[in-house]
Design an enzyme around this catalytic site. Structure first.
Site, PDB file in Angstrom:
ATOM      1  N   SER A 151      36.807   1.267  51.865  1.00  0.00           N
ATOM      2  CA  SER A 151      36.892   1.491  53.538  1.00  0.00           C
ATOM      3  C   SER A 151      35.417   1.669  54.106  1.00  0.00           C
ATOM      4  O   SER A 151      34.473   2.307  53.449  1.00  0.00           O
ATOM      5  CB  SER A 151      37.699   2.830  53.503  1.00  0.00           C
ATOM      6  OG  SER A 151      37.856   2.882  55.043  1.00  0.00           O
ATOM      7  N   TYR A 164      41.005  11.872  53.247  1.00  0.00           N
ATOM      8  CA  TYR A 164      40.769  10.480  53.063  1.00  0.00           C
ATOM      9  C   TYR A 164      39.521  10.026  52.871  1.00  0.00           C
ATOM     10  O   TYR A 164      39.455   9.110  52.017  1.00  0.00           O
ATOM     11  CB  TYR A 164      41.571   9.814  54.261  1.00  0.00           C
ATOM     12  CG  TYR A 164      41.609   8.209  54.087  1.00  0.00           C
ATOM     13  CD1 TYR A 164      42.513   7.371  53.350  1.00  0.00           C
ATOM     14  CD2 TYR A 164      40.684   7.696  55.071  1.00  0.00           C
ATOM     15  CE1 TYR A 164      42.216   6.068  53.121  1.00  0.00           C
ATOM     16  CE2 TYR A 164      40.673   6.014  54.812  1.00  0.00           C
ATOM     17  CZ  TYR A 164      41.533   5.404  53.993  1.00  0.00           C
ATOM     18  OH  TYR A 164      41.604   4.034  54.013  1.00  0.00           O
TER      19      TYR A 164
HETATM   20  O1  NJP Z   1      48.048  -0.368  53.740  1.00  0.00           O
HETATM   21  P1  NJP Z   1      49.668  -0.378  53.496  1.00  0.00           P
HETATM   22  P2  NJP Z   1      46.880  -1.372  53.623  1.00  0.00           P
HETATM   23  N1  NJP Z   1      51.378   3.303  43.136  1.00  0.00           N
HETATM   24  O2  NJP Z   1      50.326   0.839  53.581  1.00  0.00           O
HETATM   25  C1  NJP Z   1      51.013   0.743  47.913  1.00  0.00           C
HETATM   26  C2  NJP Z   1      42.479   0.366  52.716  1.00  0.00           C
HETATM   27  N2  NJP Z   1      42.189   0.364  53.952  1.00  0.00           N
HETATM   28  O3  NJP Z   1      47.164  -2.787  52.994  1.00  0.00           O
HETATM   29  O4  NJP Z   1      53.758   1.667  46.571  1.00  0.00           O
HETATM   30  C3  NJP Z   1      51.319   1.908  43.657  1.00  0.00           C
HETATM   31  O5  NJP Z   1      50.332  -1.636  54.296  1.00  0.00           O
HETATM   32  C4  NJP Z   1      51.903   0.444  48.665  1.00  0.00           C
HETATM   33  O6  NJP Z   1      52.925   0.031  47.951  1.00  0.00           O
HETATM   34  P3  NJP Z   1      54.276   0.896  47.634  1.00  0.00           P
HETATM   35  C5  NJP Z   1      43.482   1.592  52.385  1.00  0.00           C
HETATM   36  O7  NJP Z   1      42.711   2.677  51.899  1.00  0.00           O
HETATM   37  C6  NJP Z   1      42.910   0.068  54.840  1.00  0.00           C
HETATM   38  O8  NJP Z   1      46.193  -1.294  54.995  1.00  0.00           O
HETATM   39  O9  NJP Z   1      55.451  -0.216  47.427  1.00  0.00           O
HETATM   40  N3  NJP Z   1      51.077   1.455  44.786  1.00  0.00           N
HETATM   41  C7  NJP Z   1      51.396  -0.880  49.813  1.00  0.00           C
HETATM   42  O10 NJP Z   1      51.636  -1.999  48.854  1.00  0.00           O
HETATM   43  C8  NJP Z   1      43.996   0.873  50.753  1.00  0.00           C
HETATM   44  O11 NJP Z   1      43.385   1.317  49.805  1.00  0.00           O
HETATM   45  C9  NJP Z   1      42.561   0.074  56.232  1.00  0.00           C
HETATM   46  O12 NJP Z   1      54.576   1.902  48.886  1.00  0.00           O
HETATM   47  C10 NJP Z   1      50.922   2.254  45.831  1.00  0.00           C
HETATM   48  C11 NJP Z   1      49.769  -0.515  49.516  1.00  0.00           C
HETATM   49  O13 NJP Z   1      49.630   0.409  48.641  1.00  0.00           O
HETATM   50  C12 NJP Z   1      43.968  -0.697  51.082  1.00  0.00           C
HETATM   51  O14 NJP Z   1      43.330  -0.796  52.344  1.00  0.00           O
HETATM   52  C13 NJP Z   1      41.188   0.336  56.658  1.00  0.00           C
HETATM   53  C14 NJP Z   1      50.867   3.597  45.580  1.00  0.00           C
HETATM   54  C15 NJP Z   1      49.435   0.020  50.895  1.00  0.00           C
HETATM   55  O15 NJP Z   1      49.757  -0.908  52.022  1.00  0.00           O
HETATM   56  C16 NJP Z   1      45.505  -1.422  51.486  1.00  0.00           C
HETATM   57  O16 NJP Z   1      45.895  -0.706  52.633  1.00  0.00           O
HETATM   58  C17 NJP Z   1      40.499   0.612  55.453  1.00  0.00           C
HETATM   59  C18 NJP Z   1      51.154   4.310  44.600  1.00  0.00           C
HETATM   60  N4  NJP Z   1      51.240   5.629  44.209  1.00  0.00           N
HETATM   61  C19 NJP Z   1      40.882   0.625  54.267  1.00  0.00           C
HETATM   62  N5  NJP Z   1      50.668   4.369  46.838  1.00  0.00           N
HETATM   63  C20 NJP Z   1      43.481  -0.172  57.262  1.00  0.00           C
HETATM   64  N6  NJP Z   1      44.587  -0.720  57.195  1.00  0.00           N
HETATM   65  O17 NJP Z   1      42.870  -0.036  58.673  1.00  0.00           O
HETATM   66  C21 NJP Z   1      50.494   3.147  47.806  1.00  0.00           C
HETATM   67  O18 NJP Z   1      39.207   1.182  56.000  1.00  0.00           O
HETATM   68  N7  NJP Z   1      50.794   2.042  47.289  1.00  0.00           N
END
Ligand code: NJP
Length: 248
Positions: A151, A164
């Protein structure tokens, strides 16, 4: 020849592509876009996340070169079992994308210790577990790329982002140190630092008008593909990406 394809085991079809990528957090947002983009560019893709239904929808959309694993990225046993099955199914791993991540944003005295553990376990321990599980294979084959979706707040902090930011600094420090550990084995580590991306990560739904000027998941997927396509002697250490509209 036609009969051969009809009766071929499914893993023969997987192996038609010679590159395999593991993507954590593939069920939606950035991970989903990365999975689709890599699949369109000749990769087998192993899709990791907790939501089985969303993973299966994506697996179907991609077709024979995708396999999904419903797991919690902070569970060592589940991660190890998945990686063993990915190696068995695809034979080889080239790219490992640590993307699964969650956020909580509030004043520090309102944070609970459960939220602390949950964010640390997902964002930091999850990155460690998937990296640890795949690294012996990458070192042994003397090639491979580990990518962290970190990030822009791996490099700066903001009020109500204490937890975070702490997880994203830790993920960044961990993978940056691993980069130094593994380069002598031919393994690359790249970090991508997105600014605001229009995903489910934020309170507003993906596609909401408030987020219309933000990065799209596809912008990050394009950066991942760029990293994957780097020549063998090039490692892209860090890529910082912001929407033009974001002050930071
Ligand atoms: O978020 P979201 P993003 N075990 O919520 C999964 C970084 N980032 O795509 O488990 C396994 O749509 C969850 O799947 P599910 C951010 O920090 C973002 O934006 O089925 N999987 C989903 O597929 C992150 O590292 C922004 O609920 C787990 C995914 O994670 C990355 O980008 C800005 C899990 C999250 O999808 C992807 O985020 C930035 C677990 N315990 C950095 N917990 C931004 N969006 O603005 C969650 O600087 N997941």
């Amino acid at each position: 020849m036609i009969c051969f394809f009809i009766f071929a085991p499914q893993n023969f079809l997987y192996k038609m592509n010679n590159k395999t990528a593991i993507i954590s957090g593939a069920s939606r947002g950035i991970g989903r876009a990365v999975a689709l983009t890599l699949a369109q560019n000749g990769f087998n893709v192993a899709l990791l996340a907790r939501n089985k239904a969303d993973l299966q929808t994506l697996e179907k959309e991609i077709g024979a070169n995708a396999k999904s694993y419903a797991l919690d990225i902070s569970n060592e046993q589940e991660v190890n079992l998945a990686v063993a099955d990915i190696l068995h199914t695809f034979g080889k791993i080239e790219v490992v994308i640590n993307n699964a991540g969650i956020g909580v944003f509030k004043p520090t005295e309102e944070l609970t210790s459960e939220e602390w553990d949950n964010l640390m376990n997902t964002n930091v321990k999850g990155t460690f577990l998937l990296t640890k599980a795949t690294l012996p294979h990458l070192k042994n084959q003397k090639s491979g790329t580990i990518i962290g979706i970190a990030s822009d707040v791996s490099k700066r902090v903001f009020p109500h982002g204490s937890l975070y930011c702490a997880t994203k600094y830790a993920q960044d420090a961990y993978l940056s140190a691993v980069r130094k550990e593994v380069r002598k084995f031919g393994v690359k580590v790249s970090l991508i630092y997105p600014g605001l991306v229009d995903t489910y990560f934020h309170n507003d739904m993906e596609g909401s008008s408030k987020q219309s000027e933000w990065l799209q998941s596809q912008d990050i997927a394009n950066a991942v593909l760029y990293v994957c396509n780097a020549p063998a002697h090039v490692v892209l250490d860090e890529i910082m990406i912001h929407p033009l509209s974001q002050e930071y």
